[in-house]
Design a protein around this motif. Structure first.
Motif, short mmCIF file in Angstrom:
data_model
loop_
_atom_site.label_atom_id
_atom_site.label_comp_id
_atom_site.label_asym_id
_atom_site.label_seq_id
_atom_site.Cartn_x
_atom_site.Cartn_y
_atom_site.Cartn_z
N LEU A 10 0.84 -1.22 0.00
CA LEU A 10 0.00 0.00 0.00
C LEU A 10 0.86 1.25 0.00
CD1 LEU A 10 -2.96 -0.46 2.52
CD2 LEU A 10 -3.08 -0.16 0.06
N MET A 11 1.91 1.20 0.78
CA MET A 11 2.81 2.35 0.90
C MET A 11 3.51 2.65 -0.42
SD MET A 11 5.41 2.67 4.04
CE MET A 11 6.84 3.68 3.82
N GLU A 12 3.88 1.61 -1.15
CA GLU A 12 4.52 1.81 -2.46
C GLU A 12 3.53 2.40 -3.46
OE1 GLU A 12 8.25 -1.09 -3.12
OE2 GLU A 12 6.30 -1.93 -3.67
N ARG A 13 2.30 2.03 -3.34
CA ARG A 13 1.27 2.50 -4.27
C ARG A 13 0.78 3.90 -3.92
NH1 ARG A 13 -1.21 -0.18 -8.11
NH2 ARG A 13 -3.18 0.58 -8.85
N HIS A 14 0.71 4.20 -2.63
CA HIS A 14 0.21 5.49 -2.14
C HIS A 14 1.27 6.12 -1.26
CE1 HIS A 14 -3.78 4.54 -3.65
NE2 HIS A 14 -3.65 3.34 -3.11
#
Length: 195
Positions: free
Chosen positions: A119-123
């Motif tokens: 999630l962190m890589e995407r957002h």
């Protein structure tokens, strides 16, 4: 799993009026104690019922996700390790969608913090990450709080059917297009350099 659940129930019942606060804090500290999310969500359903258990679990999971965001941002080496694990599990050029992460959270053996990292890589921004974390934690909190008592009574065949169904959903909800940078597409392998 039944012994861990019984121990958690006894601990929480001894908390009295502070039980919801202890439960939420326990959810937040769970990753440091190596206790699976599933067990705590099931305990929340037994202790507080469906609605309150889901709400308390969701609050605890959100605190855990936000703590992860704050801590991992400060440790680049941990980010590199998580990135290499993500590449091994999901592929170098595959980014999981929010829907896929929501479903993967329901699979007990997929690491919760690895999904937070995806999630962190995407957002990258805190606000976007928080929103995505809420969306992906909601099905997890609800499913295991409501159906937790029944899951422990499932036959192995039923568990395999559920996991197979979740796998199909993850595939169907995948990102249909992958973007590979030009230099990554044509990067030389170590064998070509030496030959």
């Amino acid at each position: 799993m039944d012994e861990e659940l019984a121990l958690l129930l006894v601990m929480f019942q001894a908390g009295g009026v502070f039980t919801p606060i202890i439960f939420i804090l326990f959810h937040s500290l769970r990753q440091f104690l190596f206790i699976p999310v599933v067990i705590i969500c099931i305990a929340g359903g037994i202790l507080f019922g469906t609605v309150a258990g889901t709400i308390y679990s969701l609050i605890g999971l959100m605190i855990s996700s936000l703590l992860f965001f704050a801590l991992v941002s400060k440790f680049p080496r941990t980010q590199e390790k998580l990135s290499s694990i993500r590449k091994k599990w999901f592929g170098e050029y595959r980014n999981l969608t929010v829907s896929q992460i929501s479903i993967l959270r329901l699979v007990p053996f997929v690491h919760y913090q690895l999904l937070n990292f995806c999630l962190m890589e995407r957002h990258r921004g805190f606000k976007e990450y928080s929103k995505a974390a809420f969306i992906t934690n909601l099905p997890l909190a609800f499913f295991y709080t409501v159906f937790g008592q029944f899951i422990s009574q499932f036959t192995p065949t039923m568990i395999v059917i559920i996991l197979f169904s979740l796998s199909i959903l993850v595939y169907v909800l995948r990102e249909k297009m992958t973007i590979i940078k030009w230099r990554d597409f044509f990067k030389e392998t170590k064998l070509e350099k030496h030959g």
